[in-house]
Design a protein around this motif. Sequence first.
Motif, PDB file in Angstrom:
ATOM      1  N   TRP A  18     -18.103  -1.075 -20.930  1.00 59.11           N
ATOM      2  CA  TRP A  18     -19.328  -0.704 -20.241  1.00 59.11           C
ATOM      3  C   TRP A  18     -19.190  -0.868 -18.722  1.00 59.11           C
ATOM      4  O   TRP A  18     -19.926  -0.226 -17.964  1.00 59.11           O
ATOM      5  N   LEU A  19     -18.282  -1.708 -18.298  1.00 55.68           N
ATOM      6  CA  LEU A  19     -18.094  -1.962 -16.875  1.00 55.68           C
ATOM      7  C   LEU A  19     -16.955  -1.150 -16.278  1.00 55.68           C
ATOM      8  O   LEU A  19     -16.647  -1.310 -15.086  1.00 55.68           O
ATOM      9  N   GLU A  20     -16.320  -0.291 -17.071  1.00 53.50           N
ATOM     10  CA  GLU A  20     -15.206   0.508 -16.546  1.00 53.50           C
ATOM     11  C   GLU A  20     -15.631   1.452 -15.416  1.00 53.50           C
ATOM     12  O   GLU A  20     -14.879   1.605 -14.443  1.00 53.50           O
ATOM     13  N   PRO A  21     -16.791   2.128 -15.489  1.00 56.02           N
ATOM     14  CA  PRO A  21     -17.205   2.947 -14.332  1.00 56.02           C
ATOM     15  C   PRO A  21     -17.356   2.135 -13.051  1.00 56.02           C
ATOM     16  O   PRO A  21     -16.990   2.596 -11.962  1.00 56.02           O
ATOM     17  N   LEU A  22     -17.872   0.900 -13.176  1.00 53.05           N
ATOM     18  CA  LEU A  22     -17.996   0.049 -11.993  1.00 53.05           C
ATOM     19  C   LEU A  22     -16.618  -0.344 -11.464  1.00 53.05           C
ATOM     20  O   LEU A  22     -16.398  -0.383 -10.247  1.00 53.05           O
ATOM     21  N   ILE A  23     -15.677  -0.616 -12.352  1.00 50.55           N
ATOM     22  CA  ILE A  23     -14.320  -0.961 -11.931  1.00 50.55           C
ATOM     23  C   ILE A  23     -13.662   0.225 -11.229  1.00 50.55           C
ATOM     24  O   ILE A  23     -12.974   0.067 -10.214  1.00 50.55           O
ATOM     25  N   SER A  24     -13.883   1.427 -11.756  1.00 46.28           N
ATOM     26  CA  SER A  24     -13.309   2.619 -11.134  1.00 46.28           C
ATOM     27  C   SER A  24     -13.881   2.857  -9.741  1.00 46.28           C
ATOM     28  O   SER A  24     -13.142   3.190  -8.795  1.00 46.28           O
ATOM     29  N   ARG A  25     -15.188   2.674  -9.572  1.00 39.57           N
ATOM     30  CA  ARG A  25     -15.790   2.847  -8.244  1.00 39.57           C
ATOM     31  C   ARG A  25     -15.287   1.782  -7.278  1.00 39.57           C
ATOM     32  O   ARG A  25     -15.072   2.070  -6.093  1.00 39.57           O
ATOM     33  N   ALA A  26     -15.124   0.564  -7.759  1.00 47.49           N
ATOM     34  CA  ALA A  26     -14.596  -0.487  -6.887  1.00 47.49           C
ATOM     35  C   ALA A  26     -13.167  -0.180  -6.448  1.00 47.49           C
ATOM     36  O   ALA A  26     -12.799  -0.409  -5.287  1.00 47.49           O
ATOM     37  N   GLU A  27     -12.362   0.371  -7.351  1.00 49.04           N
ATOM     38  CA  GLU A  27     -10.994   0.735  -6.981  1.00 49.04           C
ATOM     39  C   GLU A  27     -10.973   1.837  -5.932  1.00 49.04           C
ATOM     40  O   GLU A  27     -10.227   1.764  -4.942  1.00 49.04           O
ATOM     41  N   ASN A  28     -11.804   2.858  -6.125  1.00 54.79           N
ATOM     42  CA  ASN A  28     -11.854   3.944  -5.139  1.00 54.79           C
ATOM     43  C   ASN A  28     -12.355   3.450  -3.785  1.00 54.79           C
ATOM     44  O   ASN A  28     -11.859   3.879  -2.727  1.00 54.79           O
ATOM     45  N   LEU A  29     -13.316   2.530  -3.807  1.00 59.69           N
ATOM     46  CA  LEU A  29     -13.830   1.987  -2.548  1.00 59.69           C
ATOM     47  C   LEU A  29     -12.761   1.180  -1.826  1.00 59.69           C
ATOM     48  O   LEU A  29     -12.598   1.292  -0.587  1.00 59.69           O
ATOM     49  N   LEU A  30     -12.017   0.373  -2.552  1.00 60.23           N
ATOM     50  CA  LEU A  30     -10.964  -0.417  -1.923  1.00 60.23           C
ATOM     51  C   LEU A  30      -9.874   0.468  -1.346  1.00 60.23           C
ATOM     52  O   LEU A  30      -9.371   0.215  -0.242  1.00 60.23           O
ATOM     53  N   PHE A  53       0.822  -1.201   0.000  1.00 61.99           N
ATOM     54  CA  PHE A  53       0.000   0.000   0.000  1.00 61.99           C
ATOM     55  C   PHE A  53       0.863   1.262   0.000  1.00 61.99           C
ATOM     56  O   PHE A  53       0.507   2.272  -0.618  1.00 61.99           O
ATOM     57  N   ALA A  54       1.990   1.223   0.692  1.00 61.84           N
ATOM     58  CA  ALA A  54       2.885   2.377   0.663  1.00 61.84           C
ATOM     59  C   ALA A  54       3.453   2.593  -0.727  1.00 61.84           C
ATOM     60  O   ALA A  54       3.653   3.730  -1.164  1.00 61.84           O
ATOM     61  N   ARG A  55       3.691   1.508  -1.437  1.00 63.02           N
ATOM     62  CA  ARG A  55       4.160   1.629  -2.818  1.00 63.02           C
ATOM     63  C   ARG A  55       3.101   2.275  -3.701  1.00 63.02           C
ATOM     64  O   ARG A  55       3.399   3.099  -4.559  1.00 63.02           O
ATOM     65  N   GLU A 112     -10.255   3.536  -0.322  1.00 66.63           N
ATOM     66  CA  GLU A 112     -10.811   4.239   0.836  1.00 66.63           C
ATOM     67  C   GLU A 112     -10.854   3.316   2.056  1.00 66.63           C
ATOM     68  O   GLU A 112     -10.512   3.734   3.176  1.00 66.63           O
ATOM     69  N   LEU A 113     -11.272   2.069   1.843  1.00 68.94           N
ATOM     70  CA  LEU A 113     -11.264   1.114   2.947  1.00 68.94           C
ATOM     71  C   LEU A 113      -9.845   0.864   3.439  1.00 68.94           C
ATOM     72  O   LEU A 113      -9.613   0.711   4.650  1.00 68.94           O
ATOM     73  N   ARG A 114      -8.889   0.827   2.512  1.00 66.64           N
ATOM     74  CA  ARG A 114      -7.497   0.660   2.911  1.00 66.64           C
ATOM     75  C   ARG A 114      -7.036   1.817   3.782  1.00 66.64           C
ATOM     76  O   ARG A 114      -6.379   1.623   4.807  1.00 66.64           O
ATOM     77  N   ASP A 115      -7.401   3.059   3.386  1.00 70.28           N
ATOM     78  CA  ASP A 115      -6.990   4.231   4.167  1.00 70.28           C
ATOM     79  C   ASP A 115      -7.605   4.210   5.566  1.00 70.28           C
ATOM     80  O   ASP A 115      -6.948   4.552   6.556  1.00 70.28           O
ATOM     81  N   ARG A 116      -8.883   3.815   5.648  1.00 69.91           N
ATOM     82  CA  ARG A 116      -9.528   3.744   6.958  1.00 69.91           C
ATOM     83  C   ARG A 116      -8.869   2.687   7.832  1.00 69.91           C
ATOM     84  O   ARG A 116      -8.620   2.912   9.023  1.00 69.91           O
ATOM     85  N   TRP A 117      -8.596   1.532   7.271  1.00 69.00           N
ATOM     86  CA  TRP A 117      -7.960   0.467   8.039  1.00 69.00           C
ATOM     87  C   TRP A 117      -6.567   0.886   8.476  1.00 69.00           C
ATOM     88  O   TRP A 117      -6.158   0.623   9.609  1.00 69.00           O
TER      89      TRP A 117
END
Length: 374
Positions: free
Chosen positions: A233-245, A14-16, A247-252
């Motif tokens: 067509w699924l790229e927006p969903l992939i982008s939201r999943a990346e941002n969510l992961l 994650f630091a990388r 964000e969860l990483r930052d919280r953890w």
Amino acid sequence: MCTEPQPTRLDRIFARLDREPARPSLDVPRMTRHRVVLFGATLTFYITIVLAVVTTSWLVRVDWQAMLFRPYQQWPEVHAFLDYWVVLGQRGPTAVMVTAWLGWRCWRQHTLRPMLAFGTALLLLNVTVGAVKYGLGRSGPHYATEVGSNEMWHWFQAGSDIFPSGHTANAVVTWGILAYLASTPRARRYLSALSAIMSLSVGLTTVYLGTHWLSDVLLGWAAGLLVLLALPWLEPLISRAENLLLELRDRWYARGRAGVPATTPLMPVGTPAPLPATVGTARESAALDAAPMEAAPMGAADETPPVHEPAASARTTHTTVCLAPAPHPATADRPAVTPAGTRRPPHTDRADRTTGRGTTPPARPLTANGQRDT
């Protein structure tokens, strides 16, 4: 002894990813008009193959001719090599190889998109291909029961899940995702040609080995290509999943940092462990209580009562104080106790006997001529 926790391998990864302030912008494919037209043509071809097999058309006759030709008997010298070559279409080995490559891409580009795109493509492939396999229930060449039939609707027989070819569809998606995620147009063209050759060769190898009909391979090519064409067509969903992961990483990560205690200096080996403040206060109170009883003579304890420290003062403090255990005083260091008088009771009879036996009578006064007064 308190020390800072050592970073784990996940923390270093994650630091990388966060080493650069902003992740570089990647060339994300979009659903252009050309791609929409190609998707529609591939879908039409897909439906045509299914209808041709269901209606037992000329395509089924071609399937039987290729199976009765038995290519593995016509060219037995390449059989051993093609047994290994067909592994390039199996989902397990190919997924491991491509995952290793895309993991390195994620490390270098500081993004999770390559791995998420590959996982999305595999999930979409399993759902679409698996539904058609078990829905149509077509038996393979080795399990055929009637010459010239389409071998459909055999849901409860062995080997009735080969239409479309899973090896071919997996080869198209697994090797085609490398071209889909290419960074430059030139690399995308080269990787597209390489993935096409790989998928075509794997599909024809299954026909050579007699494990699939020719129509299975055609439908597998179409199924894999539909998955790759539908990914934009699924790229927006992939982008939201990346941002969510992330964000969860930052919280953890922030929660882990908040739970780390403050750093304290290291103590040398052999230093006694620090004691709480309440323990030290209790020892001092006990020492104050015991000191007057040892130093004061008997009978003086009632005159000077010991002064006790209130217990509330020991409980109200919350400051951690490190106290070393006080050494116990030796016997020679203790103050000597000198009694004010003897505690032995008087013996009158002993005093009378002493005076009568060996005690000298009191001296008499002298007279003027030097003689004692009688």
